[in-house]
Design a protein around this motif. Structure first.
Motif, mmCIF file in Angstrom:
data_model
loop_
_atom_site.group_PDB
_atom_site.id
_atom_site.type_symbol
_atom_site.label_atom_id
_atom_site.label_comp_id
_atom_site.label_asym_id
_atom_site.label_seq_id
_atom_site.Cartn_x
_atom_site.Cartn_y
_atom_site.Cartn_z
ATOM 1 N N GLY A 111 0.840 -1.207 0.000
ATOM 2 C CA GLY A 111 0.000 0.000 0.000
ATOM 3 C C GLY A 111 0.868 1.248 0.000
ATOM 4 O O GLY A 111 0.601 2.211 -0.739
ATOM 5 N N ILE A 112 1.932 1.233 0.815
ATOM 6 C CA ILE A 112 2.854 2.390 0.848
ATOM 7 C C ILE A 112 3.553 2.517 -0.514
ATOM 8 O O ILE A 112 3.703 3.620 -1.047
ATOM 9 C CB ILE A 112 3.905 2.221 1.975
ATOM 10 N N ALA A 113 3.923 1.373 -1.072
ATOM 11 C CA ALA A 113 4.573 1.392 -2.395
ATOM 12 C C ALA A 113 3.634 1.988 -3.446
ATOM 13 O O ALA A 113 4.080 2.688 -4.368
ATOM 14 C CB ALA A 113 4.987 -0.026 -2.787
ATOM 15 N N CYS A 114 2.333 1.735 -3.308
ATOM 16 C CA CYS A 114 1.362 2.307 -4.252
ATOM 17 C C CYS A 114 1.371 3.834 -4.168
ATOM 18 O O CYS A 114 1.318 4.524 -5.195
ATOM 19 C CB CYS A 114 -0.055 1.813 -3.939
ATOM 20 N N ILE A 115 1.441 4.350 -2.927
ATOM 21 C CA ILE A 115 1.460 5.814 -2.751
ATOM 22 C C ILE A 115 2.705 6.391 -3.434
ATOM 23 O O ILE A 115 2.630 7.383 -4.161
ATOM 24 C CB ILE A 115 1.447 6.171 -1.238
ATOM 25 N N PHE A 116 3.838 5.716 -3.233
ATOM 26 C CA PHE A 116 5.079 6.178 -3.864
ATOM 27 C C PHE A 116 4.958 6.113 -5.395
ATOM 28 O O PHE A 116 5.323 7.047 -6.098
ATOM 29 C CB PHE A 116 6.263 5.317 -3.401
ATOM 30 N N LEU A 117 4.423 5.005 -5.882
ATOM 31 C CA LEU A 117 4.329 4.828 -7.339
ATOM 32 C C LEU A 117 3.423 5.872 -7.993
ATOM 33 O O LEU A 117 3.698 6.331 -9.100
ATOM 34 C CB LEU A 117 3.793 3.438 -7.663
ATOM 35 N N LEU A 137 -1.178 12.240 -2.005
ATOM 36 C CA LEU A 137 -1.847 12.595 -0.749
ATOM 37 C C LEU A 137 -3.286 12.070 -0.730
ATOM 38 O O LEU A 137 -3.763 11.552 0.283
ATOM 39 C CB LEU A 137 -1.835 14.125 -0.571
ATOM 40 N N LEU A 138 -3.973 12.214 -1.860
ATOM 41 C CA LEU A 138 -5.356 11.716 -1.929
ATOM 42 C C LEU A 138 -5.404 10.207 -1.683
ATOM 43 O O LEU A 138 -6.311 9.715 -1.014
ATOM 44 C CB LEU A 138 -5.975 12.038 -3.301
ATOM 45 N N LEU A 139 -4.419 9.495 -2.220
ATOM 46 C CA LEU A 139 -4.399 8.042 -2.014
ATOM 47 C C LEU A 139 -4.048 7.719 -0.558
ATOM 48 O O LEU A 139 -4.673 6.841 0.052
ATOM 49 C CB LEU A 139 -3.392 7.381 -2.969
ATOM 50 N N ALA A 140 -3.079 8.446 -0.019
ATOM 51 C CA ALA A 140 -2.633 8.167 1.362
ATOM 52 C C ALA A 140 -3.715 8.471 2.385
ATOM 53 O O ALA A 140 -3.706 7.908 3.477
ATOM 54 C CB ALA A 140 -1.382 8.982 1.675
ATOM 55 N N TYR A 155 -5.712 -7.089 -2.268
ATOM 56 C CA TYR A 155 -6.153 -5.782 -2.749
ATOM 57 C C TYR A 155 -4.993 -4.831 -3.075
ATOM 58 O O TYR A 155 -4.946 -4.250 -4.157
ATOM 59 C CB TYR A 155 -7.102 -5.137 -1.733
ATOM 60 N N SER A 156 -4.060 -4.672 -2.133
ATOM 61 C CA SER A 156 -2.959 -3.735 -2.400
ATOM 62 C C SER A 156 -1.988 -4.338 -3.418
ATOM 63 O O SER A 156 -1.370 -3.614 -4.193
ATOM 64 C CB SER A 156 -2.219 -3.380 -1.113
ATOM 65 N N LEU A 157 -1.909 -5.651 -3.437
ATOM 66 C CA LEU A 157 -1.038 -6.328 -4.413
ATOM 67 C C LEU A 157 -1.543 -6.051 -5.837
ATOM 68 O O LEU A 157 -0.766 -5.688 -6.734
ATOM 69 C CB LEU A 157 -1.048 -7.838 -4.116
#
Lengths: 536, 187
Positions: A111-117, A137-140, A155-157
């Motif tokens: 999930g954190i990696a998604c925010i970074f990506l 920010l909206l995703l986080a 889900y996050s995968l």
């Protein structure tokens, strides 16, 4: 020097702050509530992977099933859903032990990696740090995304792989080998994460690419990509018996599911007024022929919008209409929403700021217009402290994390850990899989289908919410519990200080409660077998 | 002419800004007013009112589904009476009555479960609302004082919905019996 410090403050500092916020929201009290039924399915299979090397649905004591045993054959090998999430959870258990925290940890990290990506994707492709920061920010701060990403499930995968796929698509895969391999591998991995995500994503991706990037497509490369992806997913098509499950596709469900998914999308992912604005904006520009697609950002926004909407349409004939199948579209939505905030800001600063505050801090723009139009979907099992009512989602989320929520599964687990002896049999109407994971009892019932027991179970767990199978017959566990409880003097009730909630820590916003209700609907009651008194 | 067009465009732009800001402010104000903590202070009872509205809406959906269930049962009875379309000579007595039977029977079960689950929920919800109201300080007024009229009205409305649900439950029980009997005779 000045340029480098300006670059740091504009690009990296906001990213670091957003990632720190995302990490806190995703990792804080990750184990504050135990696994609920679906998470426990993944966790139990992962536990069996550590034992057998493959996901077996039977460990010699308990059976893992929520589909009346249709998920496996005579050797109990799991063939209902792809294995990637199971192996990710198994690796986490191997390193961190069989704990709730370990099971959820890799998915929260993804999930954190998604925010970074999301940040990296927008910044890398369009060079706009403000747009990139807002999207991240909206995703986080999207509570629904956070709830899903904190689950020991795919889900996050799926979201992470979708983002990798988009990243590869925007690279020069028509000429370079690296992006082509990444594109192909991400599609294959998406299939092994959840093939419903794969099928619902690939169709619209192809359509959107044909509509908006037709001139850039090199057909020889497309053939290589299709062949490579086909080869990757071919074993999975047979292993997971996809052809059998396509029999569950129902054309009669299309209209109902379209309504449900559109409702989910507009209530929790993309506000209706902004959706209408986008339609008006593109409709007007298309009509005028104003060449708006010359702007690469706008072209890309239209591209991901087509993917998101196409995804919803393809999902409609699938047997179950669940919000979980839309989670991988969250980053796409936040990219579009952030773009809209930037546009609003450049048009009128006050409105841009207000739009940003409304989208980051509240769910009002999602819920209120639908409520005013009388089209909001608010099921009867609602509570005003849920995301189906106007609220400040992050406040609710932090309230839940910082206080001990009386989770129904936690109540059952604690009770049986304290009162049941190892090896005793529990017959549960639902919530059997968390009990399998956390206790050393033999657990039967749930949605496992027909069951047989030589002597009556030591414990019964009837649930207030009655479950029916796919044929709308009463579940076998429910029938067995009713039959056993009808015997006079066989069992005695024990009422636990918990509410008999339907699911527990289910992330779907229609079911997830952050604050327990003042007046519970029904108390949680278990039944203990009455043993004949021993002769002196 | 050119000046007029420019003026028109400027006015339109200003109007657009006002409209955008106004709409967003409307949502912001609406959101603040709808927050549970704000509602509890300024509009007590509004949540119960919306819950009751929802329960009535659900009752409407149940009524519609019960009509569908009645139609399902009538269809099943018709199919059962017609018997198998072309019975083979060695047909057992409890035979499957025609090709439409499985689909009709499935639909009847589906409609029945829908109504049953909705009724369970509404009943539990109304009971919980009653419990919450009973614990409300205004529901136990000092000796000689009248009960809060708003509270009394809400309790009355809850009872009305409960009465409607009892009617539905009775009808559902009758239809369920018919479905069980038909299944017993024909499957």
């Amino acid at each position: 020097m000045i340029e480098s410090s300006r670059r740091f403050y504009l690009t990296w500092l906001p990213l670091v702050m957003i990632l720190a916020l995302g990490a806190f929201l995703l990792l804080y009290h990750l184990d504050h509530r135990p696994f609920w039924q679906d998470e426990a399915e993944t966790a139990c299979l992962a536990k069996n992977v550590l034992k057998y090397g493959v996901p077996r649905a039977y460990d010699g004591v308990n059976v893992i099933s929520q589909e009346q045993g249709h998920e496996f054959g005579h050797n109990y090998l799991w063939r209902w859903s792809p294995w990637l999430q199971i192996y990710v959870a198994a690796a986490a258990f191997k390193i961190g032990g069989l704990t709730t925290y370990a099971g959820r940890f890799p998915f929260a990290i993804l999930g954190i990696a998604c925010i970074f990506l999301v940040y990296q994707f927008v910044y890398h492709n369009f060079g706009d740090p403000v747009w990139a920061s807002l999207a991240a920010l909206l995703l986080a701060t999207s509570v629904v995304f956070l709830l899903f990403a904190r689950q020991c499930r795919y889900y996050s995968l799926g979201t992470f792989i979708t983002l990798i796929n988009l990243y590869a698509f925007r690279e020069d895969w028509q000429h370079k080998t690296g992006p082509l391999i990444l594109l192909c591998a991400s599609l294959g991995l998406l299939f092994y994460t959840n093939y419903l995500l794969f099928f619902s994503y690939v169709g619209p991706l192809v359509l959107a690419a044909l509509l908006l990037y037709y001139r850039e497509i090199r057909w020889s490369r497309v053939l290589v990509l299709a062949a490579g992806t086909g080869l990757l997913i071919l074993p999975g098509l047979f292993l997971f018996r996809v052809e059998q499950q396509t029999a569950m596709i129902s054309l009669s469900a299309i209209f109902g599911h379209l309504q449900e998914y559109t409702g989910d999308f507009l209530q929790f992912m993309f506000p209706l007024p902004l959706g209408l604005y986008m339609l008006w904006h593109w409709g007007r520009n298309f009509w005028k022929g104003s060449g708006f697609l010359a702007d690469p950002a706008e072209r890309f926004i239209l591209f991901i919008s087509v993917i998101a909407l196409g995804n919803i349409f393809i999902l409609t004939p699938a047997p179950q209409g669940e919000m979980r199948y839309l989670v991988h579209l969250y980053p796409l939505c936040t990219i579009v929403l952030a773009w809209l905030i930037c546009r609003a800001w450049s048009y009128h600063k006050f409105s841009g700021a207000l739009l940003g505050v409304l989208l980051v801090g509240t769910n009002w723009l999602y819920v209120l217009p639908m409520e005013w139009l009388g089209i909001i979907n608010r099921p009867v099992h609602n509570d005003r402290y849920m995301l189906i009512y106007p609220n400040i989602p992050l406040k609710l989320y932090l309230t839940e994390l910082s206080s001990s929520y009386p989770d129904v599964n936690e109540g059952l687990i604690k009770f049986f850990q304290a009162h049941a002896r190892p090896g005793q049999t529990i017959l549960a109407a639902y919530g059997d899989l968390p009990l399998e994971f956390y206790t050393s009892c033999k657990v039967i019932g749930g949605l496992q289908g027909p069951m047989s027991f030589k002597r009556s179970p030591d414990w019964l767990v009837p649930r207030w919410y009655v479950r029916w199978n796919r044929q709308y017959n009463l579940n076998d566990s429910e029938k067995a519990i009713r039959r056993l409880l009808a015997q006079p003097g066989a069992y005695r009730p024990v009422t636990l200080p918990y509410e008999d909630e339907i699911f527990g820590n289910r992330p779907d916003p229609y079911f997830h409660r952050f604050i327990p209700p003042v007046e519970p609907l029904s108390p949680l009651t278990v039944y203990e077998k009455i043993r004949p008194a021993k002769q002196p | 002419m050119k000046k007029f067009a420019l003026l028109n465009s400027l006015n339109r732009r200003r109007c657009g800004k006002v409209l955008l800001a106004g709409s967003l402010l409307l949502v912001a104000v609406g959101g603040v007013l709808e927050l549970p903590s704000v509602q509890a202070v300024f509009f007590p009872g509004s949540y119960q009112a919306s819950e009751l509205k929802l329960a009535r809406h659900e009752c409407g959906m149940i009524a519609t589904r019960l009509i569908a269930l009645r139609a399902d049962v009538a269809k099943l009875q018709k199919l059962a009476a017609a018997g198998p379309s072309s019975p083979p000579p060695d047909l057992p007595v409890r035979a499957h009555p025609g090709p439409g039977w499985p689909a009709a029977f499935y639909k009847a079960r589906k409609d029945r479960v829908y109504v049953l689950q909705k009724l369970n929920y509404i009943n539990a919800k109304l009971k919980s609302m009653q419990g919450a109201l009973a614990r409300h300080p205004a529901s136990a007024p000092a000796a000689g004082a009248d009960q809060d009229p708003h509270l009394a009205r809400t309790l009355g409305q809850i009872q009305q919905v409960q009465a409607r649900c009892r009617k539905f439950a009775k009808e559902l029980a009758e239809l369920s019996e018919k479905i069980t009997a038909l299944a017993g005779n024909c499957e």
